[in-house]
Write an enzyme that holds these catalytic residues in place. Structure first.
Site, mmCIF file in Angstrom:
data_model
loop_
_atom_site.group_PDB
_atom_site.id
_atom_site.type_symbol
_atom_site.label_atom_id
_atom_site.label_comp_id
_atom_site.label_asym_id
_atom_site.label_seq_id
_atom_site.Cartn_x
_atom_site.Cartn_y
_atom_site.Cartn_z
ATOM 1 N N TYR A 23 3.565 2.891 13.813
ATOM 2 C CA TYR A 23 4.077 3.905 12.887
ATOM 3 C C TYR A 23 3.441 5.279 13.131
ATOM 4 O O TYR A 23 2.268 5.399 13.459
ATOM 5 C CB TYR A 23 3.891 3.471 11.428
ATOM 6 C CG TYR A 23 2.502 3.074 11.005
ATOM 7 C CD1 TYR A 23 1.716 3.913 10.232
ATOM 8 C CD2 TYR A 23 1.980 1.819 11.344
ATOM 9 C CE1 TYR A 23 0.454 3.543 9.803
ATOM 10 C CE2 TYR A 23 0.720 1.433 10.932
ATOM 11 C CZ TYR A 23 -0.047 2.306 10.155
ATOM 12 O OH TYR A 23 -1.302 1.927 9.754
ATOM 13 N N HIS B 16 0.835 -1.194 0.000
ATOM 14 C CA HIS B 16 0.000 0.000 0.000
ATOM 15 C C HIS B 16 0.877 1.254 0.000
ATOM 16 O O HIS B 16 1.746 1.392 0.861
ATOM 17 C CB HIS B 16 -0.887 0.050 1.255
ATOM 18 C CG HIS B 16 -1.581 -1.226 1.563
ATOM 19 N ND1 HIS B 16 -1.798 -1.657 2.852
ATOM 20 C CD2 HIS B 16 -2.103 -2.186 0.756
ATOM 21 C CE1 HIS B 16 -2.440 -2.816 2.832
ATOM 22 N NE2 HIS B 16 -2.635 -3.164 1.568
#
Length: 363
Positions: free
Chosen positions: A134, A71
């Site tokens: 993240y 992605h």
């Protein structure tokens, strides 16, 4: 879980421009371990862009073999591991010479990676209970999701050597059906907003962009977006924009009428000040077109010392724009300002030279 303790903090560049791998110092004893997972001052000193994270996400992967991707998302991200380990694969899906470049490596709590916008991300959990975390510098939204692009984990052209064969991995139904690289859509650049689009320069910028097939440009004027009004800024999702070109101006002739002083200050000073604020908050490049009238009689020394109302308002706007970390002020003399086509060419020459990924140059 086994990984190296007490590393020196360091950064390693990769074959994908802007993709950076970090070795992290992890301190451990009989109780467990501790690390500075992200440390802005130390990491920016080593070359990490000061990317301004606004959201922290965590992906828990229950079993070894969970595989996600590939992605490419419309934000920069800094990826690290809180527990377990992964094999990661990154593919450059930005338009340009590096499109399709692949980088792979393993991450554990002692290694992290910075992934710039438009680089496709994927990983495979190598241990049960792997926790992948993240930081990103834009909030998730449906509008942002529409700009994602994808490529297939199993594309033979990418030649990714997954440690656990994909047929033995756990994948989502969506990830099984992403396109191959040859059919993948490159990540579109962030949008460019042009203010003052109904003025001479604004029209010239639009004509140039359309004549050269440039995509992602939006045009607005003060009747639609009063950029001197702080409340007007809420209509935009600024995380979608990478550049603002301020071509709006209250001209010399209009400023000669003192009854127009309030409009001159709104358009030439207050508006640019608010644009600079939103550009600073959202890491947007601000290109501001101005006049050497800001120098008054000091054109050679380049000292701002305007004498006319027009020059004073332009100078105030120029000073405000300097507060945007990524900014350019293009000052033209009166004769050049009359040649809107030439001014537009200079704007695009500047964009061609400086608005690549990771811009940090100042005028």
């Amino acid at each position: 879980m086994s990984f190296e303790f007490e590393k020196e903090l360091r950064v390693t560049e990769t074959n994908i421009p802007g993709l950076l791998v970090f070795d992290l110092p992890v301190h451990g004893d009989n109780r467990g371990w501790f690390k500075e997972n992200w440390q802005r001052a130390k990491m920016t000193a080593l070359g990490l862009p000061d990317f301004g994270p606004v959201q922290n996400n965590i992906s828990f992967n229950a079993t070894k073999g969970v595989t996600r991707g590939i992605h490419a998302e419309p934000w920069d991200k800094y990826i690290s591991i809180a527990a377990g380990s992964i094999f990661g694969a990154w593919v450059d899906l930005r338009p340009g010479e590096s499109f399709g470049q692949v980088f792979t490596t393993r991450l554990d709590p002692s290694r992290a990676i910075y992934v710039p916008r438009g680089v496709g991300n994927s990983f495979q959990a190598l241990e049960d209970g792997t926790v992948y975390t993240y930081l990103v510098n834009a909030h998730w939204s449906l509008e942002q999701k529409r700009t994602y692009t994808f490529v297939n984990l199993a594309d033979p052209e990418l030649d990714i050597r997954w440690p656990i064969p994909l047929e033995e991995s756990e994948r989502s139904e969506a990830d099984l059906h992403h396109p191959m690289l040859r059919d993948a859509k490159p990540m579109a650049p962030k949008r460019t907003l042009v203010t003052g689009c109904n003025g001479q320069l604004g029209r010239a910028i639009r004509q140039y962009a359309e004549a050269h097939g440039l995509e992602g440009f939006e045009y607005t004027d003060i009747d639609e977006f009063d950029f001197s009004d702080p409340n007007a800024y809420d209509k935009y999702d600024w995380s979608l924009y990478g550049t603002i070109i301020n071509a709006a101006e209250y001209s010399t002739e209009l400023c000669d009428d003192t009854d127009n002083a309030d409009k001159a200050w709104r358009v030439n000073a207050q508006g640019p000040a608010l644009l600079a604020r939103v550009a600073a908050e959202h890491h947007i490049v601000l290109v501001h077109v101005s006049s050497d009238a800001a120098y008054g009689m000091n054109k050679e020394s380049k000292t701002i010392a305007p004498v006319s109302l027009y020059g004073q308002t332009k100078a105030a706007g120029d000073i405000a724009v300097a507060n945007a970390p990524e900014h350019y002020v293009l000052r033209f003399d009166a004769e050049t300002l009359q040649d809107s086509e030439q001014c537009a060419k200079e704007v695009f020459r500047l964009l061609d030279e400086h608005t690549a990924y990771g811009i940090r140059d100042f005028s």
